[in-house]
Design an enzyme around this catalytic site. Sequence first.
Site, mmCIF file in Angstrom:
data_model
loop_
_atom_site.group_PDB
_atom_site.id
_atom_site.type_symbol
_atom_site.label_atom_id
_atom_site.label_comp_id
_atom_site.label_asym_id
_atom_site.label_seq_id
_atom_site.Cartn_x
_atom_site.Cartn_y
_atom_site.Cartn_z
ATOM 1 N N SER A 113 -7.069 9.033 11.873
ATOM 2 C CA SER A 113 -7.549 9.541 10.802
ATOM 3 C C SER A 113 -9.090 9.116 10.609
ATOM 4 C CB SER A 113 -6.782 9.082 9.478
ATOM 5 O OG SER A 113 -7.341 9.579 8.414
ATOM 6 N N HIS A 114 -9.574 8.588 9.648
ATOM 7 C CA HIS A 114 -10.948 7.952 9.368
ATOM 8 C C HIS A 114 -11.290 6.837 10.213
ATOM 9 C CE1 HIS A 114 -8.043 5.651 6.760
ATOM 10 N NE2 HIS A 114 -9.060 4.907 6.706
ATOM 11 N N ASP A 279 -13.224 13.787 7.314
ATOM 12 C CA ASP A 279 -12.876 12.745 8.126
ATOM 13 C C ASP A 279 -12.394 13.092 9.359
ATOM 14 O OD1 ASP A 279 -10.347 13.623 7.312
ATOM 15 O OD2 ASP A 279 -9.409 11.820 7.431
ATOM 16 N N ASP A 281 -9.683 13.566 10.898
ATOM 17 C CA ASP A 281 -8.567 14.468 11.323
ATOM 18 C C ASP A 281 -8.640 15.766 10.443
ATOM 19 O OD1 ASP A 281 -7.615 12.796 9.427
ATOM 20 O OD2 ASP A 281 -5.483 13.272 9.944
ATOM 21 N N ASP A 283 -8.245 15.626 7.035
ATOM 22 C CA ASP A 283 -7.354 15.693 5.872
ATOM 23 C C ASP A 283 -7.946 14.985 4.503
ATOM 24 O OD1 ASP A 283 -6.989 12.799 6.617
ATOM 25 O OD2 ASP A 283 -5.014 12.855 6.569
ATOM 26 N N ARG A 284 -9.221 14.403 4.648
ATOM 27 C CA ARG A 284 -9.999 13.874 3.329
ATOM 28 C C ARG A 284 -11.091 14.573 3.114
ATOM 29 N NH1 ARG A 284 -8.974 7.323 3.576
ATOM 30 N NH2 ARG A 284 -6.839 7.381 4.711
ATOM 31 N N LYS A 378 -2.459 16.284 3.335
ATOM 32 C CA LYS A 378 -3.759 16.491 2.298
ATOM 33 C C LYS A 378 -4.719 17.340 2.931
ATOM 34 C CE LYS A 378 -4.953 11.462 3.489
ATOM 35 N NZ LYS A 378 -3.583 11.122 4.121
#
Length: 546
Positions: A113-114, A279, A281, A283-284, A378
Site C-alpha cells: 500500500s502506502h 498511494d 496501490d 486505494d487511498r 477503498k
Amino acid sequence: MTLREVAIKPFDGQKPGTSGLRKKVTVFQQPGYLEAFVQAVFDSAPELQGGTLVLGGDGRFFNRPAIQTILRMAAANGIDRVLVGQRGILSTPAASAVIRHHRARGGLVLSASHNPGGPDGDFGIKYNIANGGPAPEAVTDAIFQRTQTITRYRIIETAAEIDLEAIGTHKIAGMTVAVIDPVEDYAALLATLFDFAAIRRLIAGPGFRFRFDAMHAVTGPYARRLLVDMLGAPAASVINAEPKEDFGGGHPDPNPAHAPELYQEVVIDGRLDFAAASDGDGDRNMILGKGIAVTPSDSLAVLAANATLVPGYAGGISGVARSMPTSRASDAVAIALKIESFETPTGWKFFGNLLDAGRITLCGEESYGTSSDHVREKDGLWAVLFWLNLLAARPGETVLSILQAHWRRFGRHYYSRHDYEAVDATLAAAALDRLRAGLAALPGHKIGALTITAADDFAYRDPVDGSESKGQGLRVICGEQARVIARLSGTGTEGATVRLYFELFESDPARQNDDVQARLQPLIDFAEAQTGLRKVTGRTAPDVIT
C-alpha cells in the site's frame, strides 16, 4: 514441466495484519518465505481449485518475480485460470473490480500500500475473496494457522517465464494464464457511475486548474486513461505517472506530510483549484482545494450528503459506515438523511458484509480511504472522480465553499491524527497499557470544559453474521462533543506505529474556521498525560500529523 513438492519449515510472524502480510522485501526474499504463505492461502481456500484467480500488484520491487512464482504455484495447486495484469500491474480497487466482473473465486494482491518500496523497502501480499474484498478474519486466521504447521509447497518446475509485457494467453501445465489490460474493466465500471460529460466540461472550462499526483505508483496508467484519454484533461495535469519499483524514491502515502509540494501549490499558494493524489496501490486519496486540505472524515461525509448529484447514486444511498477512529461527521449526515450508519474496526474487510447485505452504499476510513458498493476495496480514483463530479454539479463553488456549507448545515468535526512511527514495540504497548488501565476510572472526569462520558476498548459485533472483534482501539468519549482514540497500526513493518486521534465537534459557524491543532490542544494534552507517550519514547512531537 513437472510438479514438485518442496519441503519447508514454518516461518514465524506470517500473521496477516489489517490488510494482508507486510514485511521488508528482504524478508520475502528468504528462500521459501513467499511460497509458504501462498501455499497456506491455497490450502485454506479450496474453493480456488478449478476456478479463476486474479493476480497483480502495485509494481513495487519484487512484484514481478513474486508473480512468476505464484503463477507456477497456482498451476500446481489446481487453479484453472489466472487473470494477471499487464506488466504485473493491478491497482487494489481494479483487482476487486476484475474479481467481481469475471466472477473469479479470489485474488492475490501484491502490495504494501502506502509503505515505501525498493530493495530496502516493504512488500506485501493479501488474499481477496470472491466478493472482491479482503478476506475476513475467519479466513486470515485460518491462513495464519496453516502457516504455523506447513511442511511443503507445490510448484511447477519450468525454466520459461510468462511474458507479462504483452496482453495474451499462455499455458502452465494445464492452467491458462491470461495477461489482461489492467485498466479496462475498472475504467468501464467508473464510467457507469459518474457524469463524464459534465466532468469533461468542468475540466475544459475557462480557469479550472487541477492536477493529479500518481506518486510514481500504480494509479499512473489508470489516471492517464481516465483523466486524460476519457475526460480530456491535459497530459501535464497527471504527474509522476510512471510506476516505479521504488516509487521514484518517494513515500507513496497521499497526505500533506508526503506530498508537501502539491500541498503548498494548492492549499497555501492557491495556484490550482483542485488537486488530488493516490498511494502505492491506488486505494487511498488526498483531496486538496484552495485554502483547504479535506480530511478523509469530512470527505466521506460530504460525498454522502451530496450523493444524489452523481448518476450512480442518484436514487440515494442505503447507509454509510466508517472505521471507529474516523470522525463522526458521516454519522451526522446519516441522521439527517434517515439512513443507517455503522462504526466498524479499522480494516476494509469489516465493510464487506455490510456492503454485500445492502446495508450501506458508502464507506470510509480516516487513513485516506473512501469508496462505495461498486467494489469491495477503498478506491482512490473513484473519490477523485466523485469530487470532480460534485464540482461540476455545483457550478461556481470551490472545494472550500462546499466544505464550509457542509459545516454550517451539519457542524464541523475538528479532527487530526498524530502518528508516532517505528516506536519500540515494548514502549508502545506500555504507553497504551497505561491508558487502558485507567479507562474504567475516567468517566465523570473533565478535559477542560468537556466531561468524559465513556471510556472503553472498542469491540465490534458484525450485524450481518454476528462475528465479534475485540481490542480494536482505546476510546475516551465526551458525549457528542469530543473523542480521544489510541491504537496500534497494523500496516507498518518496523517497530510499532502508535496512532492518536482527536475529534472535537463545533456547531457554531463563527467558530468553524479556527486553527485545527489549537482547538484540539486540550485533547492532545490529555492523551499525553494518560499515555506518557512522548516521555517514554523520548520524542517531543509526533512523526506525522494529518
